[in-house]
Design an enzyme around this catalytic site. Structure first.
Site, PDB file in Angstrom:
ATOM      1  CD  GLU A  73      -2.806   1.012   2.635  1.00  0.00           C
ATOM      2  OE1 GLU A  73      -3.390   0.018   2.674  1.00  0.00           O
ATOM      3  OE2 GLU A  73      -3.038   2.287   3.218  1.00  0.00           O
TER       4      GLU A  73
ATOM      5  CD  GLU B  31      -3.799   7.397   5.633  1.00  0.00           C
ATOM      6  OE1 GLU B  31      -4.489   6.607   5.742  1.00  0.00           O
ATOM      7  OE2 GLU B  31      -2.534   7.620   6.123  1.00  0.00           O
TER       8      GLU B  31
ATOM      9  CD1 TRP C 196     -10.965   6.969   4.504  1.00  0.00           C
ATOM     10  CD2 TRP C 196     -11.216   6.058   6.066  1.00  0.00           C
ATOM     11  NE1 TRP C 196      -9.665   6.710   4.865  1.00  0.00           N
ATOM     12  CE2 TRP C 196      -9.870   6.074   6.187  1.00  0.00           C
ATOM     13  CE3 TRP C 196     -11.493   5.496   7.653  1.00  0.00           C
ATOM     14  CZ2 TRP C 196      -8.711   5.602   7.010  1.00  0.00           C
ATOM     15  CZ3 TRP C 196     -10.574   5.126   8.468  1.00  0.00           C
ATOM     16  CH2 TRP C 196      -9.097   5.281   8.031  1.00  0.00           C
TER      17      TRP C 196
ATOM     18  CB  THR D 254      -7.745   4.360  14.113  1.00  0.00           C
ATOM     19  OG1 THR D 254      -6.938   2.867  13.996  1.00  0.00           O
ATOM     20  CG2 THR D 254      -8.436   4.669  12.556  1.00  0.00           C
TER      21      THR D 254
END
Ligand SMILES: *[C@@H]1O[C@H](CO)[C@@H](O)[C@H](O)[C@H]1NC(C)=O
Ligand SMILES: *[C@@H]1O[C@H](CO)[C@@H](O)[C@H](O)[C@H]1NC(C)=O
Ligand SMILES: *[C@@H]1O[C@H](CO)[C@@H](O)[C@H](O)[C@H]1NC(C)=O
Length: 269
Positions: A119, A123, A209, A220
């Site tokens: 990945e 962000e 999101w 998170t």
């Protein structure tokens, strides 16, 4: 564009909650995964027009075309957005023009992700409109999150900027408006970060999101600046355009073995 006639439209992911680190079939773990349809060329998409559903799949949520681009919108709790390319690139360039979504707990992202969870990320965390973060993972290795970096960018919410990822077998680079922010070399990734160099065919994904959501890991939620305050909704990320260049020109990419190394990938013409 002839390659698209050969594209297999992948089944939509069910119930996606977090954009990153998901796969339908990991070829390093299963014997039979479908071949990855290749982009095999370069192309520029404007998001002010309806995207060809043979090429892009809106997996989750709402994408609204406006004159300036495509709006990825979260109106209420429980909503999320995810657009995934049906094609894969095996090394290449992704140039995305983006305005991040504003809001504590909200994350805008542009991601390259492979079937075995390599990945590469951009962000934007919604409480800071003057920064973008770069990150990468190899084979879904999240034992530590030490690979993320912060980069300054002015007015990331109100101005489109050119966020370009350059990715080949030797190096990975993140550029903003023509200035290189970061480079990770294949050798450094192995030496410093373990076997974490992204090196398998990847899809391009856009997502806005809610990371700050009850039930998510506390780390998170903290990273995202806390829980989302839905009284501030809607939260909108806008993508003006994306230019994608695939460094290979085949029709399909196939994992030749379970190593997950770039040398094992078979490019089918
Ligand atoms: C989308 O944007 C491009 C580039 O600015 C422009 O050429 C095109 O006409 C626009 N299309 C629509 C439907 O607004
Ligand atoms: C965006 O940035 C990349 C990397 O610097 C550059 O190659 C590209 O030409 C830029 N795009 C535009 C439209 O200026
Ligand atoms: C996973 O990442 C950590 C930290 O970057 C690294 O030390 C470790 O070796 C990696 N694990 C594998 C299997 O490569």
């Amino acid at each position: 564009m002839k390659n698209f006639l050969h594209l297999t439209v992948l089944a939509a992911l069910a119930g996606n909650a977090v954009a990153q680190l998901t796969t339908e079939c990991d070829p390093t773990k299963k014997t039979t995964c479908p071949a990855d349809p290749a982009l095999g060329t370069g192309h520029l998409w404007y998001f002010n027009e309806t995207l060809d559903s043979r090429v892009w799949t809106m997996e989750t949520g709402e994408l609204v075309e406006t004159p300036e681009g495509g709006d990825f919108i979260i109106h209420a709790a429980g909503q999320s957005t995810l657009l995934t390319s049906n094609f894969y690139i095996f090394f290449g360039v992704v140039e995305a023009w983006v305005k991040m979504a504003v809001g504590q707990g909200i994350v805008s992202s542009v991601v390259l992700e492979s079937d075995d969870l390599d990945e590469i990320d951009w962000e934007w965390v919604g409480y800071n409109t003057n920064e973008v973060q770069s990150n990468f993972y190899g084979k879904g290795n999240t034992t530590t999150y030490n690979r993320g970096r912060h980069h300054k960018v002015d007015n990331a919410d109100s101005e489109f900027h050119n966020y370009t990822t350059y990715w080949d077998q030797d190096k990975l680079q993140w550029w903003i408006d023509g200035v290189m922010q970061r480079q990770v070399n294949y050798g450094d990734a192995l030496a410093v970060y373990g076997k974490n160099y992204p090196q398998t065919p990847s899809q391009v994904k856009f997502s806005n999101w809610p990371a700050g959501q009850p039930g998510n890991a506390q780390g998170t939620i903290d990273w995202a600046g806390g829980l989302v305050d839905y009284s501030q909704a809607p939260f909108t990320m806008t993508v003006q355009s994306v230019r994608v260049q695939d460094f290979h020109s085949g029709k399909e990419y196939i994992y030749g073995d379970k190593s997950g190394s770039w040398q094992s990938i078979i490019v089918k013409e």
